[in-house]
Write an enzyme that holds these catalytic residues in place. Sequence first.
Site, PDB file in Angstrom:
ATOM      1  N   THR A 179      -5.063   2.765  -7.639  1.00 45.51           N
ATOM      2  CA  THR A 179      -6.477   2.847  -7.011  1.00 45.51           C
ATOM      3  C   THR A 179      -7.365   3.869  -7.416  1.00 45.51           C
ATOM      4  O   THR A 179      -7.062   4.919  -7.373  1.00 45.51           O
ATOM      5  CB  THR A 179      -6.221   2.588  -5.364  1.00 45.51           C
ATOM      6  OG1 THR A 179      -5.697   1.568  -5.045  1.00 45.51           O
ATOM      7  CG2 THR A 179      -7.660   2.481  -4.757  1.00 45.51           C
ATOM      8  N   HIS A 200     -13.093  -1.995  -3.013  1.00 46.97           N
ATOM      9  CA  HIS A 200     -12.291  -1.493  -2.009  1.00 46.97           C
ATOM     10  C   HIS A 200     -12.896  -2.119  -0.563  1.00 46.97           C
ATOM     11  O   HIS A 200     -12.505  -1.507   0.594  1.00 46.97           O
ATOM     12  CB  HIS A 200     -12.448  -0.125  -1.715  1.00 46.97           C
ATOM     13  CG  HIS A 200     -11.183   0.795  -1.245  1.00 46.97           C
ATOM     14  ND1 HIS A 200     -10.397   1.456  -1.805  1.00 46.97           N
ATOM     15  CD2 HIS A 200     -10.683   0.579  -0.034  1.00 46.97           C
ATOM     16  CE1 HIS A 200      -9.246   1.853  -1.198  1.00 46.97           C
ATOM     17  NE2 HIS A 200      -9.328   1.416  -0.077  1.00 46.97           N
ATOM     18  N   TYR A 258      -1.774   5.715  -4.597  1.00 48.15           N
ATOM     19  CA  TYR A 258      -2.872   6.942  -4.575  1.00 48.15           C
ATOM     20  C   TYR A 258      -2.319   8.299  -5.060  1.00 48.15           C
ATOM     21  O   TYR A 258      -0.962   8.395  -4.896  1.00 48.15           O
ATOM     22  CB  TYR A 258      -2.911   7.242  -2.963  1.00 48.15           C
ATOM     23  CG  TYR A 258      -4.250   6.349  -2.354  1.00 48.15           C
ATOM     24  CD1 TYR A 258      -5.380   6.249  -3.024  1.00 48.15           C
ATOM     25  CD2 TYR A 258      -3.781   5.616  -1.402  1.00 48.15           C
ATOM     26  CE1 TYR A 258      -6.284   5.189  -2.490  1.00 48.15           C
ATOM     27  CE2 TYR A 258      -4.804   4.727  -0.877  1.00 48.15           C
ATOM     28  CZ  TYR A 258      -6.076   4.587  -1.408  1.00 48.15           C
ATOM     29  OH  TYR A 258      -6.661   3.533  -0.766  1.00 48.15           O
ATOM     30  N   LYS A 285      -7.185  -0.549 -10.277  1.00 52.85           N
ATOM     31  CA  LYS A 285      -8.006  -1.203  -9.204  1.00 52.85           C
ATOM     32  C   LYS A 285      -9.479  -0.332  -8.810  1.00 52.85           C
ATOM     33  O   LYS A 285      -9.087   0.770  -8.649  1.00 52.85           O
ATOM     34  CB  LYS A 285      -7.202  -1.344  -7.783  1.00 52.85           C
ATOM     35  CG  LYS A 285      -7.793  -1.734  -6.544  1.00 52.85           C
ATOM     36  CD  LYS A 285      -6.746  -2.005  -5.594  1.00 52.85           C
ATOM     37  CE  LYS A 285      -7.468  -2.658  -4.278  1.00 52.85           C
ATOM     38  NZ  LYS A 285      -7.927  -1.740  -3.353  1.00 52.85           N
ATOM     39  N   SER A 330       0.920  -1.116  -0.126  1.00 57.18           N
ATOM     40  CA  SER A 330       0.133   0.011  -0.110  1.00 57.18           C
ATOM     41  C   SER A 330       0.805   1.193   0.045  1.00 57.18           C
ATOM     42  O   SER A 330       1.833   1.437   0.692  1.00 57.18           O
ATOM     43  CB  SER A 330      -0.735   0.095   1.219  1.00 57.18           C
ATOM     44  OG  SER A 330      -1.340   1.268   1.420  1.00 57.18           O
TER      45      SER A 330
HETATM   46  C1  LIG Z   1      -7.468  -1.899   6.576  1.00 60.81           C
HETATM   47  C2  LIG Z   1      -7.634  -1.735   5.156  1.00 60.81           C
HETATM   48  C3  LIG Z   1      -6.678  -1.114   4.599  1.00 60.81           C
HETATM   49  C4  LIG Z   1      -6.750  -0.798   3.331  1.00 60.81           C
HETATM   50  N1  LIG Z   1      -5.947  -0.114   2.723  1.00 60.81           N
HETATM   51  C5  LIG Z   1      -5.974   0.214   1.270  1.00 60.81           C
HETATM   52  C6  LIG Z   1      -4.892   0.785   0.669  1.00 60.81           C
HETATM   53  O1  LIG Z   1      -4.100   1.630   1.446  1.00 60.81           O
HETATM   54  N2  LIG Z   1      -5.010   0.954  -0.754  1.00 60.81           N
HETATM   55  C7  LIG Z   1      -6.000   0.472  -1.483  1.00 60.81           C
HETATM   56  O2  LIG Z   1      -5.951   0.263  -2.827  1.00 60.81           O
HETATM   57  N3  LIG Z   1      -6.940  -0.608  -0.759  1.00 60.81           N
HETATM   58  C8  LIG Z   1      -6.818  -0.431   0.404  1.00 60.81           C
HETATM   59  N4  LIG Z   1      -7.725  -1.329   1.163  1.00 60.81           N
HETATM   60  C9  LIG Z   1      -8.550  -2.345   0.136  1.00 60.81           C
HETATM   61  C10 LIG Z   1      -8.044  -3.624  -0.129  1.00 60.81           C
HETATM   62  O3  LIG Z   1      -6.997  -3.451  -1.011  1.00 60.81           O
HETATM   63  C11 LIG Z   1      -8.976  -4.685  -0.593  1.00 60.81           C
HETATM   64  O4  LIG Z   1      -9.608  -4.127  -1.984  1.00 60.81           O
HETATM   65  C12 LIG Z   1     -10.070  -4.842   0.046  1.00 60.81           C
HETATM   66  O5  LIG Z   1      -9.331  -5.102   1.450  1.00 60.81           O
HETATM   67  C13 LIG Z   1     -10.531  -6.583  -0.445  1.00 60.81           C
HETATM   68  O6  LIG Z   1     -11.370  -6.972   0.375  1.00 60.81           O
HETATM   69  P1  LIG Z   1     -11.334  -8.130   1.619  1.00 60.81           P
HETATM   70  O7  LIG Z   1     -10.912  -7.015   2.891  1.00 60.81           O
HETATM   71  O8  LIG Z   1     -12.740  -8.403   2.032  1.00 60.81           O
HETATM   72  O9  LIG Z   1     -10.621  -9.042   1.325  1.00 60.81           O
HETATM   73  C14 LIG Z   1      -7.714  -1.521   2.494  1.00 60.81           C
HETATM   74  C15 LIG Z   1      -8.592  -2.523   3.081  1.00 60.81           C
HETATM   75  C16 LIG Z   1      -8.629  -2.757   4.563  1.00 60.81           C
HETATM   76  C17 LIG Z   1      -9.317  -3.618   5.185  1.00 60.81           C
HETATM   77  C1  LIG Z   2      -6.199   7.156   1.981  1.00 58.24           C
HETATM   78  C2  LIG Z   2      -6.830   5.890   2.460  1.00 58.24           C
HETATM   79  C3  LIG Z   2      -5.747   4.857   2.920  1.00 58.24           C
HETATM   80  C4  LIG Z   2      -6.229   3.767   3.481  1.00 58.24           C
HETATM   81  C5  LIG Z   2      -7.426   2.866   2.836  1.00 58.24           C
HETATM   82  O1  LIG Z   2      -7.261   2.806   1.445  1.00 58.24           O
HETATM   83  C6  LIG Z   2      -8.378   2.185   3.468  1.00 58.24           C
HETATM   84  O2  LIG Z   2      -8.305   2.357   4.677  1.00 58.24           O
HETATM   85  O3  LIG Z   2      -9.419   1.673   2.904  1.00 58.24           O
END
Ligand SMILES: Cc1cc2nc3c(=O)[nH]c(=O)nc-3n(C[C@H](O)[C@H](O)[C@H](O)COP(=O)(O)O)c2cc1C
Ligand SMILES: CCCCC(=O)C(=O)O
Length: 364
Positions: free
Chosen positions: A157, A253, A131, A229, A108
């Site tokens: 993303t 997401h 991002y 994404k 990330s």
């Molecule tokens: C705690 C957390 C932080 C995340 N941070 C990011 C991120 O920094 N960038 C991003 O593109 N997606 C982020 N996501 C989304 C994940 O990449 C992904 O799309 C999603 O968690 C998939 O679903 P799942 O948690 O049901 O497996 C985040 C998800 C969670 C749960």
């Molecule tokens: C700027 C957002 C960063 C973390 C993220 O993508 C999330 O918490 O889902």
Amino acid sequence: MEEDPVNLREFQELAKRKLPKMSYDYISGGAEDQFTLRENVEAFQRIMLRPRILVDVSKIDTSSTLLGHKMSSPILVAPTGSQQLAHPDGELATARAAAACNTIQVLSFASDYTLEEVASSCDAVRFFQLYVFKGRDVAAAVVQRAERNGYKAIVLTADTPRLGRREADIKNKLIIPMNRNVEGLMSVDIHTTGGSGLEAFASKTLDPSLSWKDIEWLKSITRLPIIVKGVLTAEDAIKAVEVGVSGIIVSNHGARQLDYTPATITVLEEVVKAVSGSVPVLLDGGVRRGTDVFKALALGAKAVMIGRPVVYGLAAKGEDGVKRVITMLQKELELTMALAGCPTLKDITRNHVMVPHQKPRSLL
Ligand SMILES: Cc1cc2nc3c(=O)[nH]c(=O)nc-3n(C[C@H](O)[C@H](O)[C@H](O)COP(=O)(O)O)c2cc1C
Ligand SMILES: CCCCC(=O)C(=O)O
């Protein structure tokens, strides 16, 4: 003695017991009514399998490739920010676990260890998630660092022009560590008078003007392949191919952005049909079982990514927990393939699943 989880859901329960409420709520939560959060999981549960019998399954091969990179299975680690909220070893532990399992970690942009620290933690193929912040120069600098440090693709993303409304984080007054990858490149005052600290940071930094034409700009600053994404429609899948991306991730997401988007597994086929094999299509959101991975592959995904389960493994048992989460899912996939009569990934076809009429249960 601490119990040993036997599936991904039990890892979630263990993580919940170990983590402070603020961290657990941030990781587990979704946007607004969390309708899509439930749907991502439940839509998988409405798809049934059509196994074939009397196939020689004495050898099962789960190995796969993505953009020319070999992986032990079609299961990747999704980018999740601020992993030190789960464990002090954060992204370093995740990197080592992913490498040990021969899979690809998407780091990330919002990692707590810098992209350089993660790159030097172990030898592995990894991708970098981007991002785009206001005033594009930060993104340009970070992308070039990712390229120099051996990351093999940029995952852009595209579903986060602004942060979704996550009500638990508002109530908990979520405090998020300062983004380490932009240290020295910008300074942001993230003091809030209440509410979510992540929302305060996001509203100051994210660039809501980012649009399709900017893929051209991104291509001009990097030689790395670009994967977009956050695609949920055939229309956007076609656009993505037109602007020349190398891959698409069907994602909402993890239901943390726009609530009442469909479960990703219910729109996968639409996207796969729209791109007709021109680029690989991945999926994330709600993958919790080997059977879920199998279902996504049957509906045309090249691979899946898991987000929360990895963070729960990390919270529960650090690097070893992440390893066990990935291995557990890989083994479940392997067993599913054997029981469904599919010795290799190529044997998994559309005929191996029965998909119901795609209406969310609560709208029936
Ligand atoms: C705690 C957390 C932080 C995340 N941070 C990011 C991120 O920094 N960038 C991003 O593109 N997606 C982020 N996501 C989304 C994940 O990449 C992904 O799309 C999603 O968690 C998939 O679903 P799942 O948690 O049901 O497996 C985040 C998800 C969670 C749960
Ligand atoms: C700027 C957002 C960063 C973390 C993220 O993508 C999330 O918490 O889902």
